[in-house]
Write an enzyme that holds these catalytic residues in place. Structure first.
Site, mmCIF file in Angstrom:
data_model
loop_
_atom_site.group_PDB
_atom_site.id
_atom_site.type_symbol
_atom_site.label_atom_id
_atom_site.label_comp_id
_atom_site.label_asym_id
_atom_site.label_seq_id
_atom_site.Cartn_x
_atom_site.Cartn_y
_atom_site.Cartn_z
ATOM 1 N N HIS A 302 0.735 -0.826 0.213
ATOM 2 C CA HIS A 302 0.012 -0.111 -0.162
ATOM 3 C C HIS A 302 0.648 1.400 -0.006
ATOM 4 O O HIS A 302 1.890 1.242 1.050
ATOM 5 C CB HIS A 302 -0.906 -0.240 0.911
ATOM 6 C CG HIS A 302 -2.537 0.830 0.919
ATOM 7 N ND1 HIS A 302 -2.011 2.535 1.279
ATOM 8 C CD2 HIS A 302 -3.464 0.969 0.757
ATOM 9 C CE1 HIS A 302 -3.337 2.767 1.699
ATOM 10 N NE2 HIS A 302 -4.010 2.043 0.681
ATOM 11 N N ASP A 355 -7.851 -4.831 -0.431
ATOM 12 C CA ASP A 355 -8.122 -5.743 -1.530
ATOM 13 C C ASP A 355 -8.226 -7.705 -1.773
ATOM 14 O O ASP A 355 -8.381 -8.162 -2.478
ATOM 15 C CB ASP A 355 -7.339 -5.866 -2.985
ATOM 16 C CG ASP A 355 -7.721 -4.117 -3.080
ATOM 17 O OD1 ASP A 355 -8.667 -3.623 -3.080
ATOM 18 O OD2 ASP A 355 -6.659 -3.968 -3.827
#
Length: 417
Positions: A302, A355
């Site tokens: 991320h 995700d």
């Protein structure tokens, strides 16, 4: 970063990981063993606006080093475990959690705004062939023609922007659900009047009354997806509001940005991980092969978090519940095995992200992978509206600069000297 450490026998900390995000910096590091961090002038260019705070906010706090995510000061863990999405949407848009009466009024407001204008519903039907997020972006833009009329040359007021935002929070799930119904060959159902936000959405989406586990998953999923500070799509929404565009225009622009493959579009690609790995026993080989080819493992890493994304645990909890309900833990076991294989890379910020488990959860609900981005948008709309309203309340035209590096003072051929 792990490969560099192994090859050159060095230790790469978080600060150096950030410095080594470009090929040029990695080459410099390999050549000299260090990165010249002070070599640039004071007017350095921050590509991608990395590390640049462009304004103040009271909406969402992220501490990437510690893995902290808070909405208006409330931990995402407390909200995901205890709140309804309606409460969280109210919190983001209004600044405080609602009391019982305020929540009741807000829920009624959302229910009253569910119905789509007939021409927009016809447009949804006509786009049954399109990708869900393409259809969604187009239909949200069309909603702008059926909202509260404004006088020519008069900007949308804060109250009008808030009303439009709440209408979008209510209508966007109905667009996504109706589109899926049409492309599945059925007419959208009308949800029960007293249905919760998540239950109403799932009823239209699935064409039947959803299970309690499915409702719990969507409620929790919408909460953890609701806002994430100044990511690319929220920044886009703020730019639109900053130019005095309408709330509907701002959310349309945000959806267009969010659909990109390195932003929200990554959710759709992460759903394929289960298929690519195949079995839990293949996880370590799969990870080694991906890194050997210099390719990322989807569902990990991320831009902000240097540790595990705090939203991950909540989505995994619901995947466990859905897997048990359907008697199929195979996908869960594959993703858990990949997560274990990725642990050596976690200290370099390549930890599970939001995700990883979301795509599997959608599959367990019987939904196709291409719905992942649109489902993410349903939850994120409340955050975009909150960001837009905060921008509206203390507006400034967002106009960054570009550092020009091209040729100068060129003479057009044949021009008089």
């Amino acid at each position: 970063m792990v490969a560099l450490e192994r090859e050159y026998g060095v230790s790469i900390d978080d600060d150096l990981t950030i410095e080594l995000r470009s090929v040029e910096a990695i080459r410099e590091f390999i050549g000299g063993g260090t990165v010249e961090r002070e070599a640039r002038p004071e007017s350095t260019v921050h590509r991608g606006l990395e590390g640049v705070a462009f304004d103040h906010t009271s909406i969402t706090r992220i501490d990437g080093a510690e893995g902290v995510l808070e909405y208006r000061g409330y931990s995402i863990h407390d909200l995901a475990r205890n709140a309804t999405f309606e409460e969280v949407a109210y919190l983001l848009i209004n600044g405080e959690l609602p009391d019982a009466d305020e929540l009741n009024v807000f829920e009624k407001e959302l229910r009253a705004q569910r119905e789509l204008p007939a021409p927009v519903l016809d447009l949804v039907r006509s786009l049954a062939h399109a990708h869900p997020v393409e259809a969604l972006r187009t239909c949200v833009s069309a909603l702008g023609a059926y909202g509260q009329p404004r006088s020519p040359g008069v900007d949308e007021s804060y109250a009008q922007a808030r009303d439009a935002g709440i209408a979008l929070v209510a209508k966007i799930p109905m667009i996504v659900a109706a589109h899926h119904a049409f492309r599945s060959g059925r007419e959208p159902l009308v949800p029960a009047e007293d249905s919760s936000y998540a239950e109403a959405f799932l009823t239209v989406l699935l064409g039947e009354r959803p299970s309690p586990a499915a409702v719990r998953f969507l409620n929790k999923g919408f909460i953890v997806h609701a806002d994430h500070s100044s990511n690319a799509s929220a920044f886009t929404a703020r730019i639109a509001i900053g130019s005095r565009s309408s709330m509907t225009a701002a959310v349309t622009a945000a959806i267009a940005t969010f659909a990109g493959s390195v932003h929200g579009g990554a959710a759709e690609r992460a759903a394929l991980l289960v298929d690519e790995v195949g079995t839990p026993e293949n996880a370590e080989t799969y990870v080694a092969q991906r890194f050997g080819r210099g390719e990322p493992v989807m569902g990990f890493g991320h831009r902000v978090y240097r540790t595990e994304d705090p939203r991950v645990r909540h989505l995994r909890e619901t995947v466990v519940e859905l897997s048990e309900e359907r008697g199929d833990r195979s996908g869960l076991e594959i993703l858990d095995a990949v997560a274990r294989a990725m642990r050596p890379y976690s200290r370099h910020g390549v930890a599970p992200n939001v995700d990883l488990y979301a795509g599997l959860a959608y599959r367990l609900l019987g939904l196709p992978d291409d719905l992942a981005v649109a489902l993410f948008v349903v939850g994120r709309t409340a955050g975009w509206v909150a960001q837009g309203l905060e921008q509206h309340a203390n507006n400034v035209l967002i106009r960054p600069l570009l550092d020009y590096t091209g040729p100068r003072a060129r003479v057009y051929p044949g021009a008089a000297e």
